[in-house]
Design a protein around this motif. Structure first.
Motif, PDB file in Angstrom:
ATOM      1  N   GLY A 272       0.792  -1.221   0.000  1.00  0.00           N
ATOM      2  CA  GLY A 272       0.000   0.000   0.000  1.00  0.00           C
ATOM      3  C   GLY A 272       0.825   1.271   0.000  1.00  0.00           C
ATOM      4  O   GLY A 272       0.259   2.363   0.115  1.00  0.00           O
ATOM      5  N   LEU A 273       2.162   1.168  -0.108  1.00  0.00           N
ATOM      6  CA  LEU A 273       3.002   2.357  -0.093  1.00  0.00           C
ATOM      7  C   LEU A 273       2.778   3.181  -1.352  1.00  0.00           C
ATOM      8  O   LEU A 273       2.652   2.643  -2.455  1.00  0.00           O
ATOM      9  CB  LEU A 273       4.480   1.967   0.013  1.00  0.00           C
ATOM     10  N   ASN A 274       2.752   4.477  -1.198  1.00  0.00           N
ATOM     11  CA  ASN A 274       2.583   5.388  -2.327  1.00  0.00           C
ATOM     12  C   ASN A 274       3.962   5.850  -2.787  1.00  0.00           C
ATOM     13  O   ASN A 274       4.501   6.827  -2.293  1.00  0.00           O
ATOM     14  CB  ASN A 274       1.718   6.578  -1.927  1.00  0.00           C
ATOM     15  N   MET A 275       4.545   5.130  -3.739  1.00  0.00           N
ATOM     16  CA  MET A 275       5.893   5.407  -4.199  1.00  0.00           C
ATOM     17  C   MET A 275       5.863   6.377  -5.376  1.00  0.00           C
ATOM     18  O   MET A 275       4.960   6.331  -6.212  1.00  0.00           O
ATOM     19  CB  MET A 275       6.584   4.105  -4.619  1.00  0.00           C
ATOM     20  N   PRO A 276       6.860   7.271  -5.480  1.00  0.00           N
ATOM     21  CA  PRO A 276       6.920   8.191  -6.620  1.00  0.00           C
ATOM     22  C   PRO A 276       7.198   7.431  -7.911  1.00  0.00           C
ATOM     23  O   PRO A 276       7.838   6.372  -7.905  1.00  0.00           O
ATOM     24  CB  PRO A 276       8.081   9.120  -6.265  1.00  0.00           C
ATOM     25  N   THR A 277       6.718   7.950  -9.014  1.00  0.00           N
ATOM     26  CA  THR A 277       6.950   7.339 -10.318  1.00  0.00           C
ATOM     27  C   THR A 277       7.465   8.408 -11.280  1.00  0.00           C
ATOM     28  O   THR A 277       7.418   9.609 -10.992  1.00  0.00           O
ATOM     29  CB  THR A 277       5.668   6.706 -10.884  1.00  0.00           C
ATOM     30  N   GLY A 278       7.946   7.969 -12.436  1.00  0.00           N
ATOM     31  CA  GLY A 278       8.468   8.886 -13.438  1.00  0.00           C
ATOM     32  C   GLY A 278       9.976   8.837 -13.498  1.00  0.00           C
ATOM     33  O   GLY A 278      10.617   7.948 -12.914  1.00  0.00           O
ATOM     34  N   ALA A 279      10.563   9.787 -14.235  1.00  0.00           N
ATOM     35  CA  ALA A 279      12.001   9.778 -14.509  1.00  0.00           C
ATOM     36  C   ALA A 279      12.718  10.882 -13.745  1.00  0.00           C
ATOM     37  O   ALA A 279      12.179  11.972 -13.526  1.00  0.00           O
ATOM     38  CB  ALA A 279      12.245   9.944 -16.005  1.00  0.00           C
ATOM     39  N   ALA A 287      17.078   7.325 -13.607  1.00  0.00           N
ATOM     40  CA  ALA A 287      16.272   6.420 -12.796  1.00  0.00           C
ATOM     41  C   ALA A 287      14.818   6.621 -13.209  1.00  0.00           C
ATOM     42  O   ALA A 287      14.298   7.734 -13.140  1.00  0.00           O
ATOM     43  CB  ALA A 287      16.449   6.705 -11.310  1.00  0.00           C
ATOM     44  N   TYR A 288      14.201   5.530 -13.667  1.00  0.00           N
ATOM     45  CA  TYR A 288      12.789   5.604 -14.058  1.00  0.00           C
ATOM     46  C   TYR A 288      12.006   4.595 -13.219  1.00  0.00           C
ATOM     47  O   TYR A 288      12.341   3.407 -13.175  1.00  0.00           O
ATOM     48  CB  TYR A 288      12.600   5.290 -15.538  1.00  0.00           C
ATOM     49  N   MET A 289      10.929   5.068 -12.548  1.00  0.00           N
ATOM     50  CA  MET A 289      10.112   4.216 -11.688  1.00  0.00           C
ATOM     51  C   MET A 289       8.699   4.131 -12.251  1.00  0.00           C
ATOM     52  O   MET A 289       8.094   5.156 -12.587  1.00  0.00           O
ATOM     53  CB  MET A 289      10.109   4.748 -10.255  1.00  0.00           C
ATOM     54  N   HIS A 290       8.217   2.899 -12.346  1.00  0.00           N
ATOM     55  CA  HIS A 290       6.923   2.625 -12.970  1.00  0.00           C
ATOM     56  C   HIS A 290       6.087   1.751 -12.037  1.00  0.00           C
ATOM     57  O   HIS A 290       6.565   0.739 -11.516  1.00  0.00           O
ATOM     58  CB  HIS A 290       7.147   1.915 -14.313  1.00  0.00           C
ATOM     59  N   ARG A 291       4.833   2.149 -11.818  1.00  0.00           N
ATOM     60  CA  ARG A 291       3.924   1.387 -10.959  1.00  0.00           C
ATOM     61  C   ARG A 291       3.209   0.341 -11.810  1.00  0.00           C
ATOM     62  O   ARG A 291       2.618   0.652 -12.837  1.00  0.00           O
ATOM     63  CB  ARG A 291       2.910   2.323 -10.306  1.00  0.00           C
ATOM     64  N   LEU A 292       3.276  -0.914 -11.353  1.00  0.00           N
ATOM     65  CA  LEU A 292       2.707  -2.026 -12.103  1.00  0.00           C
ATOM     66  C   LEU A 292       1.745  -2.801 -11.211  1.00  0.00           C
ATOM     67  O   LEU A 292       2.085  -3.162 -10.082  1.00  0.00           O
ATOM     68  CB  LEU A 292       3.831  -2.953 -12.599  1.00  0.00           C
ATOM     69  N   VAL A 293       0.545  -3.054 -11.722  1.00  0.00           N
ATOM     70  CA  VAL A 293      -0.451  -3.855 -10.999  1.00  0.00           C
ATOM     71  C   VAL A 293      -0.619  -5.181 -11.725  1.00  0.00           C
ATOM     72  O   VAL A 293      -0.875  -5.222 -12.931  1.00  0.00           O
ATOM     73  CB  VAL A 293      -1.809  -3.130 -10.914  1.00  0.00           C
ATOM     74  N   ALA A 294      -0.428  -6.276 -10.994  1.00  0.00           N
ATOM     75  CA  ALA A 294      -0.565  -7.613 -11.571  1.00  0.00           C
ATOM     76  C   ALA A 294      -1.169  -8.540 -10.531  1.00  0.00           C
ATOM     77  O   ALA A 294      -0.669  -8.628  -9.400  1.00  0.00           O
ATOM     78  CB  ALA A 294       0.794  -8.145 -12.038  1.00  0.00           C
ATOM     79  N   ASN A 295      -2.246  -9.215 -10.905  1.00  0.00           N
ATOM     80  CA  ASN A 295      -2.907 -10.178 -10.005  1.00  0.00           C
ATOM     81  C   ASN A 295      -3.245  -9.545  -8.660  1.00  0.00           C
ATOM     82  O   ASN A 295      -3.007 -10.129  -7.597  1.00  0.00           O
ATOM     83  CB  ASN A 295      -2.026 -11.413  -9.820  1.00  0.00           C
ATOM     84  N   ASP A 296      -3.766  -8.324  -8.729  1.00  0.00           N
ATOM     85  CA  ASP A 296      -4.198  -7.587  -7.536  1.00  0.00           C
ATOM     86  C   ASP A 296      -3.049  -7.190  -6.613  1.00  0.00           C
ATOM     87  O   ASP A 296      -3.279  -6.778  -5.477  1.00  0.00           O
ATOM     88  CB  ASP A 296      -5.228  -8.399  -6.734  1.00  0.00           C
ATOM     89  N   GLU A 297      -1.826  -7.321  -7.097  1.00  0.00           N
ATOM     90  CA  GLU A 297      -0.664  -6.881  -6.320  1.00  0.00           C
ATOM     91  C   GLU A 297      -0.037  -5.672  -7.016  1.00  0.00           C
ATOM     92  O   GLU A 297      -0.054  -5.563  -8.241  1.00  0.00           O
ATOM     93  CB  GLU A 297       0.380  -8.008  -6.212  1.00  0.00           C
TER      94      GLU A 297
END
Length: 332
Positions: A272-279, A287-297
């Motif tokens: 449930g952590l709200n991590m920053p995304t983008g470059a 450093a590029y961070m991307h939020r990915l949702v897979a199988n409800d995770e």
């Protein structure tokens, strides 16, 4: 009666100018100059002061390097900001950390003579870069040959190198974007290339907590680890292949290299952590961070390396997670 003296003066001036221009030698190809860089990194004995610029960050360091009895000895001292000292004798590295903060060796000099893997990867026949001779220059009082390593596509950066004329030692380097912008630079501001240095140059002198470590090998080429299970890349730039995994504290990762540029991929569950995304970019490091949702995770995909932000974004967004239970588990 004045003419002979004037003739002597002009002749002396011509001789002096020729001497300042450096020794006369048969013209070598760009590939031959690159082949000299690797041996020069280890087998040249020198000491001096270097400056390293990364974005708007500038560091100055004092360095001593000796090749003796088949072993490399080095001492690096940071001259500004938090103090830090690194002494290498063969495969043993001693880091003296300051009372405040922490100095890490890899981020300090990725483009300089301490970046052994950088020079080892400069193979003359790398198909993803076009070597080119650009002419002659002088750096820190030494004549230098200037080379360009031009990227053949926009997925990677280009490089410019200044090599000392006699030894082939790297005196200066640039990492450049496709538009020609200098993202990172390193150069000696003071340098003495010599035959020998005293043992006192390689003694630990700083006060602080010492950390000793062993290098994986003196060649700078640690073994390639297997691909972490549970996730895979759907795309990567042409020419990049699995490489050695970086030693970081973020958990399992995978690294890729085209022989010169490299990037690493991390896939971590974040709950449930709200991590920053983008470059974000500092110098040539993206450093590029991307939020990915897979199988409800929810997972955080992070791509870090010396590649353009557009390349890092495309890599990160191509990651897919299959078996969520095994994400972060390295395959045997």
């Amino acid at each position: 009666m004045k003419w002979p003296a004037r003739k002597f003066t002009v002749t002396a001036l011509v001789v002096w100018l020729l001497a300042m221009a450096g020794p006369v030698r048969a013209e070598e190809t760009a590939e031959e100059w690159l082949a000299r860089l690797g041996p020069a990194l280890n087998m040249t004995t020198y000491r001096g002061v270097m400056a390293y610029t990364r974005g708007d960050q500038v560091s100055a360091m004092r360095v001593a390097h000796r090749y003796q009895n088949g072993h490399v000895e080095e001492r690096l001292v940071q001259l500004d900001g938090a103090s830090g000292e690194f002494v290498r004798k063969g495969a043993e590295v001693i880091c003296v950390l300051p009372d405040r903060g922490r100095v890490q060796l890899e981020p300090v000099m990725p483009s300089g003579p301490f970046a052994e893997a950088f020079a080892n990867r400069l193979v003359p026949d790398n198909p993803w870069y076009r070597p080119e001779l650009l002419g002659d220059d002088r750096v820190a009082g030494y004549p230098a040959k200037v080379l360009a390593l031009n990227a053949r596509d926009s997925r990677r950066y280009s490089y410019r190198l200044w090599l000392e004329y006699q030894s082939g030692l790297l005196l200066k380097s640039h990492v450049r974007s496709a538009s020609g912008e200098v993202l990172e630079s390193f150069q000696f501001t003071d340098l003495e290339i010599t035959d020998t240095l005293p043992d006192s140059e390689f003694e630990v002198r700083g006060n602080g907590r010492e950390i000793a470590a062993l290098l994986a090998s003196e060649s700078g080429e640690p073994a390639v680890k297997p691909m972490p299970s549970g996730w895979q890349l759907g795309w990567m730039p042409e020419g990049f292949v699995p490489a050695a995994v970086p030693r970081v504290g973020r958990g399992p990762a995978m690294a890729f290299s085209d022989g010169l540029s490299a990037f690493s991929v991390f896939v971590e569950p974040v709950g449930g952590l709200n991590m920053p995304t983008g470059a974000s970019r500092i110098g040539a490091t993206t450093a590029y961070m991307h939020r990915l949702v897979a199988n409800d995770e929810v997972y955080l995909v992070t791509v870090v390396g010396e590649i353009p932000p557009e390349t890092a974004m495309q890599v990160a967004q191509s990651v897919t997670v299959g078996d969520t239970a095994s994400v972060g588990v390295v395959q045997p």
